[in-house]
Motif scaffolding. Structure first.
Motif, short mmCIF file in Angstrom:
data_model
loop_
_atom_site.label_atom_id
_atom_site.label_comp_id
_atom_site.label_asym_id
_atom_site.label_seq_id
_atom_site.Cartn_x
_atom_site.Cartn_y
_atom_site.Cartn_z
N MET A 211 49.63 35.58 32.49
CA MET A 211 48.35 36.27 32.74
C MET A 211 48.22 36.61 34.21
O MET A 211 48.53 35.82 35.09
CB MET A 211 47.21 35.33 32.32
N THR A 212 47.76 37.80 34.43
CA THR A 212 47.67 38.28 35.81
C THR A 212 46.22 38.33 36.26
O THR A 212 45.36 38.78 35.49
CB THR A 212 48.25 39.71 35.89
N GLU A 213 45.97 37.89 37.48
CA GLU A 213 44.65 38.09 38.07
C GLU A 213 44.83 38.94 39.32
O GLU A 213 45.61 38.59 40.22
CB GLU A 213 44.04 36.73 38.45
N TYR A 214 44.14 40.08 39.36
CA TYR A 214 44.19 40.93 40.56
C TYR A 214 42.97 40.66 41.40
O TYR A 214 41.85 40.64 40.89
CB TYR A 214 44.23 42.42 40.17
N LYS A 215 43.21 40.52 42.70
CA LYS A 215 42.09 40.42 43.64
C LYS A 215 41.73 41.83 44.05
O LYS A 215 42.61 42.63 44.40
CB LYS A 215 42.50 39.59 44.87
N GLN B 3 29.57 45.18 37.41
CA GLN B 3 28.89 44.80 36.15
C GLN B 3 29.91 44.65 35.02
O GLN B 3 29.86 43.68 34.23
CB GLN B 3 27.87 45.88 35.81
N LEU B 4 30.86 45.58 34.95
CA LEU B 4 31.90 45.49 33.91
C LEU B 4 32.72 44.22 34.08
O LEU B 4 33.03 43.53 33.11
CB LEU B 4 32.82 46.72 33.97
N ASN C 234 35.44 40.43 31.84
CA ASN C 234 36.71 39.88 32.30
C ASN C 234 37.42 39.08 31.20
O ASN C 234 38.64 39.21 31.04
CB ASN C 234 36.46 38.97 33.51
N ALA C 235 36.67 38.30 30.44
CA ALA C 235 37.30 37.44 29.43
C ALA C 235 37.95 38.32 28.36
O ALA C 235 39.06 38.04 27.88
CB ALA C 235 36.26 36.52 28.80
N ARG C 236 37.26 39.40 28.01
CA ARG C 236 37.80 40.31 27.00
C ARG C 236 39.05 41.01 27.52
O ARG C 236 40.04 41.19 26.81
CB ARG C 236 36.72 41.35 26.66
#
Ligand code: HSE
Length: 347
Positions: free
Chosen positions: A1-5, A20-21, A26-28
């Motif tokens: 899983m990737t998290e982009y800053k 807002q999105l 984020n979880a979806r």
């Protein structure tokens, strides 16, 4: 899983909608798209700046009152716009640039894009200025630094046009396009067909939020001209600059012209168009055109935008949808981030 800053440059309607999105979805995205986004910086001329390398609360940002210097109220925030620091010191992988369009020199947005690309950060932007005026330079920079540079929202907000034509229509031999690329002018023409005068129709478009504060760029075709330069250069391999595109708006049309068109089974539309000729040269224009009712763009009413691509293998392919709007344009940024994620995964 990737998290982009991600760092947000400009925090008007579009990047606020992106926050807002992120807060809501984020979880979806984690399961549907394979990544999540963490906001690590935000900067805005009016609201100030904030860096939070461990992650800022997207929901808090999205709900922040639009009060001058509001970021100074949050821990670590400042009332000053610190664009360079938020781009360079936030540790962001991706910069989302959504400041105002400057049609003269594309600044300061072009510098923001340049700094980020030189810093090895991916850039997503909704801004017509940098792309229409400095597109080749910025694309070369992205290539040199091996980072993504995506700008789907520069034309028709989130309605897919640029990537659709470049990727899905590749090989179809595009020879040109015609588009209704400004919601305000199309809204004005539609309302004039209902009998409203030009000035009143423009006022309505301002109240509804389609028109720019100074609607001259909308009704005189200047906004469309930037979009035509972008599309012609992206899709037809042209090297046009703004001065290569002839430009006439709709302000000379009156109710008698509109009525005459109706009597003739036609409609006036402000059309941005480009054609590639047999010798490879590309000509482009912005002008009001009388379209017969059977033309693919004749039925596009109100603030909706549309573009009809002409291709050798498919004939006319027409896409219509919103051309503006905060959430619609934030979606364009999301689609750009998805494109970058796929690029990173492919690497
Ligand atoms: N004022 C523009 C329009 C917004 O009316 O289409 C999008 O560039």
């Amino acid at each position: 899983m990737t998290e982009y800053k991600i760092a947000l440059v400009g925090f008007g309607g579009v990047n606020r909608a992106l926050a807002q999105l992120i807060a809501e979805r984020n979880a979806r995205w984690k399961t549907e798209l394979g990544f999540t986004l963490k906001i690590v910086g935000v900067t805005d001329l009016f609201l100030g700046s904030l860096i939070g390398r461990e992650g800022l609360d997207a929901g808090v940002l999205a709900r922040l009152p639009a009060v001058k210097g509001a970021f100074a109220q949050l821990p670590g925030g400042s009332a000053e716009a610190q664009n360079a620091a938020v781009i360079k010191d936030s540790g962001a992988d991706i910069i989302a640039e959504a400041t105002f369009t400057n049609p003269v020199d594309g600044e300061p947005a072009t510098s923001f894009c340049r700094w980020a690309l030189e810093n090895g950060q991916h850039v997503v932007t909704t801004n017509k200025g940098p792309i229409a005026l400095h597109g080749p330079e910025l694309k070369a920079l992205a290539l040199r630094h091996d980072v993504g540079f995506e700008y789907e929202g520069a034309v028709m907000s989130g309605t897919p046009v640029i990537r659709l034509a470049k990727q899905t229509l590749a090989g179809s031999e595009l020879s040109g396009f015609e588009g209704i690329l400004n919601g305000t002018s199309n809204y004005v023409l539609t309302r004039m067909e209902g009998g409203l005068g030009f000035a009143e129709a423009v006022r309505e478009a301002q109240v509804l939020g389609y028109a720019e504060a100074d609607p001259t760029a909308d009704v005189e075709g200047h906004d469309v001209r930037l979009k035509v330069v972008i599309l012609a250069n992206e899709l037809l391999g042209a090297k046009l600059t703004v001065s290569d595109v002839s430009c006439n708006g709709i302000s000379a049309l009156d109710l008698a012209d509109i009525e005459q068109a109706r009597a003739d089974g036609a409609r006036w539309k402000l059309i941005g168009a480009a054609t590639r000729h047999a010798d490879g040269s590309v000509s482009a224009s912005v002008e009001p055109r009388l379209l017969g009712n059977d033309h693919p763009l004749a039925g596009i009413s109100g603030a909706t935008n549309a573009v009809s691509f002409n291709s050798e293998l498919l004939g006319a392919v027409t896409v219509s949808g919103p051309g503006a709007g905060r959430m619609e344009t934030a979606f364009a940024l999301l689609s750009d981030i998805i494109a970058i994620h796929r690029r990173v995964a492919h690497h």
